[in-house]
Design a protein around this motif. Structure first.
Motif, mmCIF file in Angstrom:
data_model
loop_
_atom_site.group_PDB
_atom_site.id
_atom_site.type_symbol
_atom_site.label_atom_id
_atom_site.label_comp_id
_atom_site.label_asym_id
_atom_site.label_seq_id
_atom_site.Cartn_x
_atom_site.Cartn_y
_atom_site.Cartn_z
ATOM 1 N N GLY B 104 0.801 -1.214 0.000
ATOM 2 C CA GLY B 104 0.000 0.000 0.000
ATOM 3 C C GLY B 104 0.832 1.262 0.000
ATOM 4 N N ARG B 105 2.138 1.132 0.140
ATOM 5 C CA ARG B 105 3.007 2.334 0.153
ATOM 6 C C ARG B 105 4.376 1.971 -0.394
ATOM 7 N NH1 ARG B 105 3.380 2.136 6.790
ATOM 8 N NH2 ARG B 105 4.012 -0.026 6.812
ATOM 9 N N GLU B 106 4.352 1.268 -1.523
ATOM 10 C CA GLU B 106 5.589 0.825 -2.140
ATOM 11 C C GLU B 106 6.437 2.012 -2.568
ATOM 12 O OE1 GLU B 106 2.583 -0.094 -3.061
ATOM 13 O OE2 GLU B 106 2.474 -2.173 -2.390
ATOM 14 N N GLU B 107 7.743 1.828 -2.423
ATOM 15 C CA GLU B 107 8.661 2.856 -2.901
ATOM 16 C C GLU B 107 8.927 2.614 -4.379
ATOM 17 O OE1 GLU B 107 9.679 5.332 -1.284
ATOM 18 O OE2 GLU B 107 9.361 4.797 0.824
ATOM 19 N N THR B 108 8.805 3.651 -5.176
ATOM 20 C CA THR B 108 9.118 3.479 -6.588
ATOM 21 C C THR B 108 10.176 4.482 -7.010
ATOM 22 O OG1 THR B 108 7.282 4.941 -7.126
ATOM 23 C CG2 THR B 108 6.848 2.589 -7.260
ATOM 24 N N ASP B 114 11.363 0.271 -6.252
ATOM 25 C CA ASP B 114 12.738 0.431 -5.796
ATOM 26 C C ASP B 114 13.014 -0.681 -4.782
ATOM 27 O OD1 ASP B 114 15.192 1.213 -4.987
ATOM 28 O OD2 ASP B 114 14.689 3.330 -4.739
ATOM 29 N N GLU B 115 13.241 -1.895 -5.307
ATOM 30 C CA GLU B 115 13.356 -3.072 -4.447
ATOM 31 C C GLU B 115 14.521 -2.939 -3.466
ATOM 32 O OE1 GLU B 115 11.209 -5.356 -4.337
ATOM 33 O OE2 GLU B 115 10.200 -5.444 -6.278
ATOM 34 N N GLY B 116 15.630 -2.393 -3.968
ATOM 35 C CA GLY B 116 16.805 -2.275 -3.121
ATOM 36 C C GLY B 116 16.511 -1.420 -1.900
ATOM 37 N N ARG B 117 15.884 -0.301 -2.127
ATOM 38 C CA ARG B 117 15.582 0.614 -1.035
ATOM 39 C C ARG B 117 14.605 -0.023 -0.044
ATOM 40 N NH1 ARG B 117 12.677 6.452 -1.741
ATOM 41 N NH2 ARG B 117 12.308 6.830 0.469
ATOM 42 N N MET B 118 13.588 -0.714 -0.589
ATOM 43 C CA MET B 118 12.598 -1.321 0.298
ATOM 44 C C MET B 118 13.234 -2.426 1.129
ATOM 45 S SD MET B 118 8.965 -1.330 -1.703
ATOM 46 C CE MET B 118 9.399 -2.107 -3.238
#
Lengths: 364, 250
Positions: B104-108, B114-118
């Motif tokens: 619900g609040r994925e980083e893009t 932005d898988e690395g950041r998440m």
């Protein structure tokens, strides 16, 4: 009791830690159902190739297989999305017919054989498919009627309306630009059927949507735990309506493709389509319980019946055996999925009781 | 005493003819643990669902940090930094830890995840809560034990600098050692400055960690006391309605 907990927690039966090592990656791949079924497909392919080496593995034959699969592949995309949300769409075959009928009538009314007529036909077909998809979606998401019932109803509704519109007589006027190019034409300069290229483009595009975008992630999440997704503020109802619209819209696309390929609305010809597509999607590893599935698996799942059908004809086995074989493959596929789910449930159940100490805090 | 981070005044909620919250007041202080107790049907769940924005209140004033706010949907609550850890954890089994924590609040980054950041943020959050047993943040939640799931659910709530964390019976399904660990986790949450509202049926747990105790009885807040100034017997009396609280609301 407490010591039990502690000892189990210390020796925490590491949850398949190997999964994340390089050699574990292969192990993980082998456990993916889509990959297992791919191996089955390869075996089937090799058997037929050995039995009929001069016919079966030739490009002319393979070309036929992928040409025949293309329409089902388009339908399979939508069905994969729907089943991943733990829904089902029985109406696709009827929606395909309805879209074809309305599109054919519109093209006949306008007349002409050229691009504008064909363009109109395409728009009308996709529009009709979308309309049925939205109806399905609204009834499932807002009215909370189970998808099996909703789409069983629209299955009858769309087919019945097609017969009402045509008086039950198939329309056979299809602009030649459609039948010549899309229906049986090749990609210019190659022997690749254009219809297969169209299907491939759709597969790739929706594969990216399902596996790489937020929309796709929410599709899996809704199928996994709808309430959890609702709680984090995702508009679940809207999402479900969109998913059923995709399925309906793609059935509309399939409708115009079918019209192009067969040159007729084939009103009675799609009664098994929904079940064939569902079977392929499930064989490909998409779980009927939702939350698990791949577009790639669906493609593999579509190849198995198609290759069996083709191979049986070539090696001289009665093609009726294809249905028998596909039936058993389907049951085995669901059996494997069930067993895996039960194993997972048992696993967590046991751990819930005995190794909650896996939760390690600063105290330790 | 600090100003409350959340202050409810005269909050009401009905379902058809049934009035579940009949004018409830509640305060939650930053860095403190407020326990919300009450018998089944007292309205605890309805009260927190209103704060979460899942079922908005019909009437009443909600002050957040002294300012009036309207909590109409979960995103609104989430934007303010109000996070809820539900009793049934509300995790998606078929998604992995990172996907669940960011649901619900994925980083893009330029349209794609932005898988690395998440992954990094998820790991950091788990580390800040001293969770070391999770092998990989890319594990599917279905492969986790109940305790690990509770950890993920709590970590999820503090991932995005939460100001208030609401815990619905965080220890209900846990054994003795795990209850202890979760309660420690709850204390650390409060120590980091977060306002914690904890629903619990277990008064031992409540007295172990809570700074304040608020008692709901049939849709009304019958007592709000400092934990150090009351006893278990009194609180049981308030819960069952056999005692009345005459003091000032804390």
């Amino acid at each position: 009791m407490t010591t039990d907990v502690a000892s189990t927690s210390n020796g925490a039966p590491a949850q398949a830690p190997g999964v994340f090592t390089p050699e574990g990656a292969i192990g993980k791949l082998v456990r993916v159902q889509a990959f297992q079924i791919l191996l089955v497909l390869v075996v089937i392919f090799l058997i037929f190739s050995a039995l009929a080496p001069t016919i079966f593995p030739q490009w002319s034959n393979l070309r036929l297989i992928i040409q025949n699969m293309s329409i089902l592949a388009i339908l399979g995309i939508g069905m994969t999305f729907v089943i991943v949300t733990s829904g089902i769409d029985l109406s696709i075959g009827s929606v395909l017919v309805f879209s074809g009928v309305v599109s054919a009538m519109a093209m006949r009314a306008v007349g002409g054989d050229g691009l504008p007529t064909a363009g109109l036909g395409i728009l009308v077909a996709v529009g009709c498919g979308l309309a049925w998809g939205i109806l399905n979606g609204v009834l499932v998401a807002k009215a909370k009627v189970p998808p099996l019932i909703v789409t069983l109803g629209t299955l009858g509704g769309a087919l019945g309306l097609s017969q009402v519109l045509t008086g039950g007589v198939d329309i056979r006027d299809v602009p030649s630009i459609l039948s010549d190019n899309i229906g049986y034409g090749n990609v210019p300069g190659t022997t690749l059927p254009l219809i297969s290229l169209i299907a491939f483009v759709f597969l790739v595009a929706f594969g990216i949507i399902l596996h790489r975008t937020r929309f796709g992630l929410y599709t899996f999440a809704v199928g996994s735990n709808e309430e959890a997704v609702r709680r984090v503020g995702v508009k679940v109802d809207r999402h479900l309506i969109l998913v059923y619209s995709i399925s309906g819209g793609l059935a509309g696309v399939a409708g115009i493709l079918s019209l192009s390929q067969y040159g007729t609305t084939a009103i009675a010809g799609q009664s098994q389509t929904n079940l064939n597509v569902i079977a392929a999607v499930v064989i490909g590893g998409t779980s009927l319980f939702g939350g698990v599935g791949t577009i790639f698996g669906t493609v593999v799942g579509l190849f198995i019946p198609a290759v069996l059908q083709n191979g049986f004809v070539i090696v001289g086995v009665q093609p009726f055996w294809q249905q028998v074989a596909v039936g058993f493959v389907l049951i085995i596929a669901v059996y494997i999925d069930q067993r895996r789910r039960l194993a997972a449930a048992r696993g967590t159940g046991v751990k819930r009781r005995f190794s909650l100490g896996n939760l390690v805090t600063r105290r330790k | 005493m600090n100003a409350p981070i959340i202050e409810l005044t005269d909050v009401k909620k009905s379902f058809g003819p049934v009035s579940v919250l009949k004018g409830v007041g509640l305060k939650v202080y930053p860095g403190k643990i407020t326990a919300l107790v009450g018998d089944n049907g007292a309205g605890k769940s309805t009260l927190i669902k209103g704060l979460a924005g899942v079922q908005p209140y019909d009437d009443g004033v909600v002050l957040f940090n002294g300012e009036q706010v309207h909590l109409h949907n979960p995103r609104e609550a989430s934007r303010l930094g109000i996070e809820v850890v539900y009793q049934d954890l509300a995790l998606c089994d078929n998604l992995d830890i990172v996907q669940n924590m960011f649901l619900g609040r994925e980083e893009t980054a330029t349209g794609i995840f932005d898988e690395g950041r998440m992954e990094r943020e998820a790991s950091e959050t788990l580390r800040s809560l001293s969770v070391r047993t999770v092998k990989s943040v890319r594990q599917k939640v279905s492969s986790l034990s109940g305790g690990q799931r509770q950890t993920v659910a709590i970590a999820r709530s503090v991932l995005k600098s939460a100001r208030v964390v609401i815990l619905d019976e965080p220890t209900a399904a846990l054994g003795v050692a795990q209850t202890e660990q979760v309660l420690n986790l709850v204390k650390r949450l409060a120590d980091s400055g977060v306002g914690v509202l904890m629903i619990s049926h277990n008064l031992v747990d409540v007295f172990q960690v809570a700074d304040y105790i608020s008692v709901l009885y049939l849709g009304q807040m019958v007592a709000s006391v400092e934990a150090s100034r009351t006893t278990s017997d009194d609180v049981v009396g308030y819960i069952t309605g056999s005692k009345t609280y005459n003091g000032e609301a804390a």
